[in-house]
Design a protein around this motif. Structure first.
Motif, PDB file in Angstrom:
ATOM      1  N   VAL A  36       0.855  -1.176   0.000  1.00  0.00           N
ATOM      2  CA  VAL A  36       0.000   0.000   0.000  1.00  0.00           C
ATOM      3  C   VAL A  36       0.896   1.233   0.000  1.00  0.00           C
ATOM      4  O   VAL A  36       1.996   1.212   0.570  1.00  0.00           O
ATOM      5  CB  VAL A  36      -0.934   0.001   1.238  1.00  0.00           C
ATOM      6  N   ASP A  37       0.455   2.293  -0.650  1.00  0.00           N
ATOM      7  CA  ASP A  37       1.212   3.542  -0.669  1.00  0.00           C
ATOM      8  C   ASP A  37       1.347   4.064   0.762  1.00  0.00           C
ATOM      9  O   ASP A  37       0.347   4.407   1.396  1.00  0.00           O
ATOM     10  CB  ASP A  37       0.481   4.561  -1.536  1.00  0.00           C
ATOM     11  N   GLU A  39       2.251   6.796   1.893  1.00  0.00           N
ATOM     12  CA  GLU A  39       1.875   8.201   2.065  1.00  0.00           C
ATOM     13  C   GLU A  39       0.370   8.427   1.949  1.00  0.00           C
ATOM     14  O   GLU A  39      -0.115   9.524   2.242  1.00  0.00           O
ATOM     15  CB  GLU A  39       2.606   9.071   1.023  1.00  0.00           C
ATOM     16  N   SER A  40      -0.350   7.403   1.525  1.00  0.00           N
ATOM     17  CA  SER A  40      -1.804   7.540   1.401  1.00  0.00           C
ATOM     18  C   SER A  40      -2.444   7.489   2.790  1.00  0.00           C
ATOM     19  O   SER A  40      -1.832   6.990   3.741  1.00  0.00           O
ATOM     20  CB  SER A  40      -2.370   6.415   0.534  1.00  0.00           C
ATOM     21  N   PRO A  41      -3.669   8.019   2.934  1.00  0.00           N
ATOM     22  CA  PRO A  41      -4.333   7.938   4.240  1.00  0.00           C
ATOM     23  C   PRO A  41      -4.427   6.495   4.749  1.00  0.00           C
ATOM     24  O   PRO A  41      -4.165   6.235   5.929  1.00  0.00           O
ATOM     25  CB  PRO A  41      -5.716   8.532   3.965  1.00  0.00           C
ATOM     26  N   ARG A  42      -4.780   5.558   3.881  1.00  0.00           N
ATOM     27  CA  ARG A  42      -4.871   4.162   4.303  1.00  0.00           C
ATOM     28  C   ARG A  42      -3.513   3.637   4.740  1.00  0.00           C
ATOM     29  O   ARG A  42      -3.397   2.925   5.743  1.00  0.00           O
ATOM     30  CB  ARG A  42      -5.430   3.308   3.159  1.00  0.00           C
ATOM     31  N   GLY A  43      -2.488   3.982   3.991  1.00  0.00           N
ATOM     32  CA  GLY A  43      -1.146   3.533   4.335  1.00  0.00           C
ATOM     33  C   GLY A  43      -0.688   4.101   5.666  1.00  0.00           C
ATOM     34  O   GLY A  43      -0.061   3.393   6.474  1.00  0.00           O
ATOM     35  N   ARG A  44      -0.973   5.365   5.931  1.00  0.00           N
ATOM     36  CA  ARG A  44      -0.570   5.992   7.197  1.00  0.00           C
ATOM     37  C   ARG A  44      -1.333   5.390   8.368  1.00  0.00           C
ATOM     38  O   ARG A  44      -0.779   5.175   9.452  1.00  0.00           O
ATOM     39  CB  ARG A  44      -0.781   7.506   7.140  1.00  0.00           C
ATOM     40  N   TYR A  80     -12.217   3.792   6.050  1.00  0.00           N
ATOM     41  CA  TYR A  80     -11.415   2.734   5.443  1.00  0.00           C
ATOM     42  C   TYR A  80     -11.606   1.375   6.107  1.00  0.00           C
ATOM     43  O   TYR A  80     -11.549   0.337   5.442  1.00  0.00           O
ATOM     44  CB  TYR A  80      -9.926   3.105   5.499  1.00  0.00           C
TER      45      TYR A  80
END
Length: 243
Positions: A36-37, A39-44, A80
């Motif tokens: 998962v990225d 830096e994305s909200p889901r990744g963070r 999410y």
């Protein structure tokens, strides 16, 4: 032989898995288990939850604290993952899949079925040694009763430990047919290998004290793996005539 290859196509059985047998395990995994990225909200959110669950466990970790650490509001967290329970299950499932990815990737370079079987404990132990957070999450979950991890493993289906079990049992049965493993139930061999690897991961803090060994020391670690592999080979390899 074990049950048919769960990742096969067109009804192919485990006896003829094909060269991409192991690769299919990774390729067909659900997207939520893959990268998962960051830096994305889901990744963070996942990164923050991972660190906090490892440090404080499920009960002591609040969604408010996760959201603050991730730099998002709580509404985003619920958008999410819907609930703390679901977020925790996702984190643990991803940790398990990370270990299984290491196993499958490591096995892909081996050709001899007996070598594949005996290599599983080393790959499991190495995956956990290289990531202290994985160790903490697993130990906390087991210490809290392991009820959630049982649900998680079942939910992962063939893309989790159940699928890897089928892979290992397939190669154990093939190694037996070639006379390279003892004529024992393949389930018993699989259980023996798993107990050796996860047993060490869970009890390493106790072993460190009782055996007076620092397993963070690279030479000590190499010696451990080498001696364990010798013992495993001795245990599961066929008995030679006159032995």
């Amino acid at each position: 032989m074990p049950e048919p290859d769960p990742f096969g196509q067109g009804g192919k059985g485990a006896a003829e898995p094909g060269p991409d047998f192991l690769a299919r395990f990774l390729d067909r995994a659900p997207e939520e288990l893959k990268g998962v990225d960051p830096e994305s909200p889901r990744g963070r959110i996942l990164a923050a939850a991972r660190a906090l669950f490892a440090e404080g466990g499920f009960d002591a970790t609040t969604t408010r604290r996760i959201a603050e650490s991730a730099g998002v509001n709580q509404a985003m967290l619920h958008y999410y993952f819907h609930s703390k329970e679901r977020l925790y299950e996702t984190v643990v499932a991803r940790e398990i899949f990370g270990v299984l990815t290491r196993i499958v990737t490591g096995l892909a370079s081996l050709e001899e079925p007996a070598e594949i079987v005996v290599s599983v404990p080393r790959l499991i132990m190495t995956a956990f040694r290289e990531d202290p957070i994985k160790r903490k999450i697993l130990r906390r979950e087991i210490a809290e009763g392991g009820e959630r991890i049982s649900r998680i493993v079942k939910g992962m289906g063939l893309h989790g430990p159940i699928g890897v079990r089928s892979i290992v049992l397939h190669y154990a049965a093939e190694a037996q047919e070639r006379g390279r493993l003892r004529d024992l139930p393949v389930e018993a061999i699989g259980m023996f290998l798993i107990a050796n690897s996860f047993g060490f991961v869970l009890l390493e803090p106790l072993f460190r004290v009782v055996l007076d060994r620092d397993f963070e020391d690279d030479q000590t670690w190499r010696d451990l793996l080498e001696n364990q592999e010798k013992l495993l080979r001795r245990s599961v390899s066929p008995v030679e005539d006159g032995e």
